[in-house]
Design a protein around this motif. Structure first.
Motif, PDB file in Angstrom:
ATOM      1  N   THR A  45       0.896  -1.086  -0.141  1.00  0.00           N
ATOM      2  CA  THR A  45      -0.095  -0.053  -0.237  1.00  0.00           C
ATOM      3  C   THR A  45       0.906   1.281  -0.055  1.00  0.00           C
ATOM      4  O   THR A  45       0.435   2.405  -0.549  1.00  0.00           O
ATOM      5  CB  THR A  45      -0.990  -0.053   1.216  1.00  0.00           C
ATOM      6  OG1 THR A  45      -0.235   0.128   2.371  1.00  0.00           O
ATOM      7  CG2 THR A  45      -1.908  -1.103   1.238  1.00  0.00           C
ATOM      8  N   ASP A  46       1.967   1.224   0.867  1.00  0.00           N
ATOM      9  CA  ASP A  46       2.953   2.450   0.509  1.00  0.00           C
ATOM     10  C   ASP A  46       3.378   2.671  -0.888  1.00  0.00           C
ATOM     11  O   ASP A  46       3.623   3.905  -1.218  1.00  0.00           O
ATOM     12  CB  ASP A  46       4.114   2.233   1.355  1.00  0.00           C
ATOM     13  CG  ASP A  46       4.131   2.009   2.939  1.00  0.00           C
ATOM     14  OD1 ASP A  46       2.855   2.548   3.471  1.00  0.00           O
ATOM     15  OD2 ASP A  46       4.639   1.341   3.413  1.00  0.00           O
ATOM     16  N   TRP A  94       1.423   2.496  -3.573  1.00  0.00           N
ATOM     17  CA  TRP A  94       0.539   2.940  -4.482  1.00  0.00           C
ATOM     18  C   TRP A  94       0.302   4.340  -3.851  1.00  0.00           C
ATOM     19  O   TRP A  94       0.179   5.410  -4.429  1.00  0.00           O
ATOM     20  CB  TRP A  94      -0.703   2.303  -4.270  1.00  0.00           C
ATOM     21  CG  TRP A  94      -0.893   0.859  -5.101  1.00  0.00           C
ATOM     22  CD1 TRP A  94      -0.714  -0.320  -4.301  1.00  0.00           C
ATOM     23  CD2 TRP A  94      -0.840   0.820  -6.555  1.00  0.00           C
ATOM     24  NE1 TRP A  94      -0.537  -1.065  -5.351  1.00  0.00           N
ATOM     25  CE2 TRP A  94      -0.408  -0.486  -6.551  1.00  0.00           C
ATOM     26  CE3 TRP A  94      -0.753   1.743  -7.257  1.00  0.00           C
ATOM     27  CZ2 TRP A  94      -0.446  -0.859  -7.891  1.00  0.00           C
ATOM     28  CZ3 TRP A  94      -0.410   1.377  -8.679  1.00  0.00           C
ATOM     29  CH2 TRP A  94      -0.710  -0.149  -8.962  1.00  0.00           C
ATOM     30  N   VAL A  95       0.705   4.690  -2.521  1.00  0.00           N
ATOM     31  CA  VAL A  95       0.286   5.825  -1.741  1.00  0.00           C
ATOM     32  C   VAL A  95       1.478   6.788  -2.341  1.00  0.00           C
ATOM     33  O   VAL A  95       1.286   8.044  -2.699  1.00  0.00           O
ATOM     34  CB  VAL A  95       0.387   5.766  -0.179  1.00  0.00           C
ATOM     35  CG1 VAL A  95       0.511   7.261   0.338  1.00  0.00           C
ATOM     36  CG2 VAL A  95      -0.714   5.174   0.369  1.00  0.00           C
TER      37      VAL A  95
END
Length: 65
Positions: free
Chosen positions: A2-3, A5-6
């Motif tokens: 998820t990091d 994509w952030v």
């Protein structure tokens, strides 16, 4: 994961801020010179000459003569 994509979503904002900062730091001395009449005429004429040369080169390269 998820990091990733952030960070990917933040990249366009970062790119735009870097480009704006580049142009501001590059053009700031030119704007200072434009305040003086002598240098204003010189910078304007150099800009026009460079623009005309680029225009002619691009016309020759693309065969639009």
């Amino acid at each position: 994961m998820t990091d990733f994509w952030v960070n990917l979503y933040k990249f366009p904002r970062f790119l735009i801020s870097v480009l704006i900062g580049f142009f501001l730091t590059t053009l700031k001395p030119i704007f200072k010179l434009l305040k003086k009449k002598e240098s204003s005429i010189l910078i304007t004429s150099i800009t026009l000459i460079i623009t005309a040369i680029c225009y002619k080169i691009l016309r020759k390269m693309t065969g639009l003569d």
